[in-house]
Design an enzyme around this catalytic site. Structure first.
Site, PDB file in Angstrom:
ATOM      1  N   LYS A  42       1.088  -1.585  -0.441  1.00 26.00           N
ATOM      2  CA  LYS A  42      -0.391   0.052  -0.407  1.00 26.00           C
ATOM      3  C   LYS A  42       1.002   1.186   0.234  1.00 26.00           C
ATOM      4  O   LYS A  42       0.603   2.446   0.207  1.00 26.00           O
ATOM      5  CB  LYS A  42      -1.030   0.109   1.013  1.00 26.00           C
ATOM      6  CG  LYS A  42      -1.649  -1.159   1.288  1.00 26.00           C
ATOM      7  CD  LYS A  42      -2.516  -1.600  -0.187  1.00 26.00           C
ATOM      8  CE  LYS A  42      -3.918  -1.198  -1.145  1.00 26.00           C
ATOM      9  NZ  LYS A  42      -4.205  -1.644  -1.930  1.00 26.00           N
ATOM     10  N   HIS A 103       6.938  -7.417  -2.454  1.00 27.72           N
ATOM     11  CA  HIS A 103       6.348  -6.624  -1.544  1.00 27.72           C
ATOM     12  C   HIS A 103       7.546  -7.431  -0.109  1.00 27.72           C
ATOM     13  O   HIS A 103       7.153  -6.681   1.442  1.00 27.72           O
ATOM     14  CB  HIS A 103       5.489  -6.660   0.009  1.00 27.72           C
ATOM     15  CG  HIS A 103       3.936  -6.371  -0.995  1.00 27.72           C
ATOM     16  ND1 HIS A 103       4.381  -4.631  -1.920  1.00 27.72           N
ATOM     17  CD2 HIS A 103       3.125  -6.705  -1.445  1.00 27.72           C
ATOM     18  CE1 HIS A 103       3.492  -4.587  -2.253  1.00 27.72           C
ATOM     19  NE2 HIS A 103       2.353  -5.308  -1.959  1.00 27.72           N
ATOM     20  N   SER A 133      -4.635   2.978   4.566  1.00 27.90           N
ATOM     21  CA  SER A 133      -4.511   2.319   3.226  1.00 27.90           C
ATOM     22  C   SER A 133      -4.142   0.607   3.349  1.00 27.90           C
ATOM     23  O   SER A 133      -5.767  -0.089   2.792  1.00 27.90           O
ATOM     24  CB  SER A 133      -3.384   2.618   2.164  1.00 27.90           C
ATOM     25  OG  SER A 133      -3.830   2.183   0.855  1.00 27.90           O
TER      26      SER A 133
END
Ligand code: A3P
Length: 290
Positions: A42, A103, A133
């Protein structure tokens, strides 16, 4: 659908499917021409992906739109039994140069990326907006652990027990290595403040040279509103068993400072005190407003 439980891989909580496939993810060896985009979830992954993909295709939106669905950029660690086919198999079926997303914190990025001196773009977003988020995303992404109530989510974020681990360790890990490993370290807030400046930085890092007209076109195509309406960028091609858009759109607000709508003053103060402790060893210029 099912929400994957978290399992630790070298101390980092990851979705169980990543832990199950860890040895093949860790063994992946990229080509030197491959490009990696790394982020804490995010932080603006999709935005920078869109920019890079358009830069690599000289601003040709049609080429980008003809890319494979439902996922355009393969996601290194997402592997079977995840319902979206986007991991290693997808990468291996593509010819280099490939554009790969992860990620993973820096210590879990397969070593071949460093040995082969692959280019790596990292995007970081201030902790509070990043968490807000992520909270909305964890509600609508039915493969992620249930976020639970907001107050508990704040605690989990501070403790680093969310999927993909500690935000603090993530942003610090890449920051510390950025010069030695030639990582382009970008901030979401800088991109909001001056997209042209940041797009030009990315262009230079990729050794590309595009005309002002093309840059103008890319600025427009990667604006929040245009991406929100682009099915190849807004993830509307993802099956609804995975992303429940009735809970939240993927392209939610795209703003700096939305945290002020979520944190109480007490929560904000508690968070800031803890932040000062966790970030005391590294001065990273994050901004919570622009
Ligand atoms: P919000 O939830 O705050 O709206 P990621 O791609 O890493 O999952 O990050 C998603 C976040 O980036 C979402 O934040 C999304 O709206 C925002 N985002 C995506 N494209 C953007 C753009 N072109 N401009 C601004 N924000 C964008």
């Amino acid at each position: 659908f099912y929400r994957f439980p978290l399992v630790e891989v070298r101390g980092v909580p990851l979705m169980s499917l990543i832990a199950q496939n860890w040895s093949s993810i860790w063994a992946f060896c990229p080509d030197p021409s491959d490009l990696l985009i790394a982020t804490y979830p995010k932080a603006g992954t999709t935005w920078v992906q869109e920019i890079v993909d358009l830069l690599l295709h000289s601003g040709d939106a049609e080429i980008c739109r003809r890319a494979p669905t439902p996922v355009r950029i393969p996601f290194l660690e997402i592997t079977s039994p995840h319902p979206v086919p986007s991991g290693l198999d997808f990468i291996k079926a593509m010819k280099p140069p490939r554009f790969i997303k992860t990620h993973l914190p820096i210590q879990l990025v397969p070593e071949g990326f460093w040995e082969n001196k692959c280019k790596v773009i990292y995007v970081a977003r201030n902790a509070k907006d990043n968490m807000v988020s992520y909270y909305h995303f964890d509600q609508m992404n039915l493969t992620q652990p249930d976020p639970g109530p907001w107050e508990e989510y704040v605690q989990k974020f501070m403790k680093g027990t969310l999927s993909w681990g500690s935000w603090y360790d993530h942003v610090k890990g890449y920051w510390k290595e950025r010069e030695k490993r030639n990582i382009l370290y970008l901030f979401y807030e800088d991109m909001k403040e001056n997209p042209r400046r940041e797009i030009l930085r990315i262009m230079q890092y990729l050794d590309l040279s595009l005309s002002d007209d093309i840059i103008d076109k890319i600025i427009n195509l990667t604006s929040f509103q245009v991406m929100k309406d682009n099915p190849m960028a807004n993830y509307s091609t993802i099956p609804k068993e995975v992303f429940d858009f009735s809970i939240s759109p993927f392209m939610r607000k795209g703003e700096v400072g939305d945290w002020t709508n979520h944190f109480t003053p007490t929560q904000s103060q508690m968070f800031d005190e803890d932040y000062a402790r966790q970030m005391a060893d590294m001065n990273i210029p994050f901004r919570t407003s622009i």
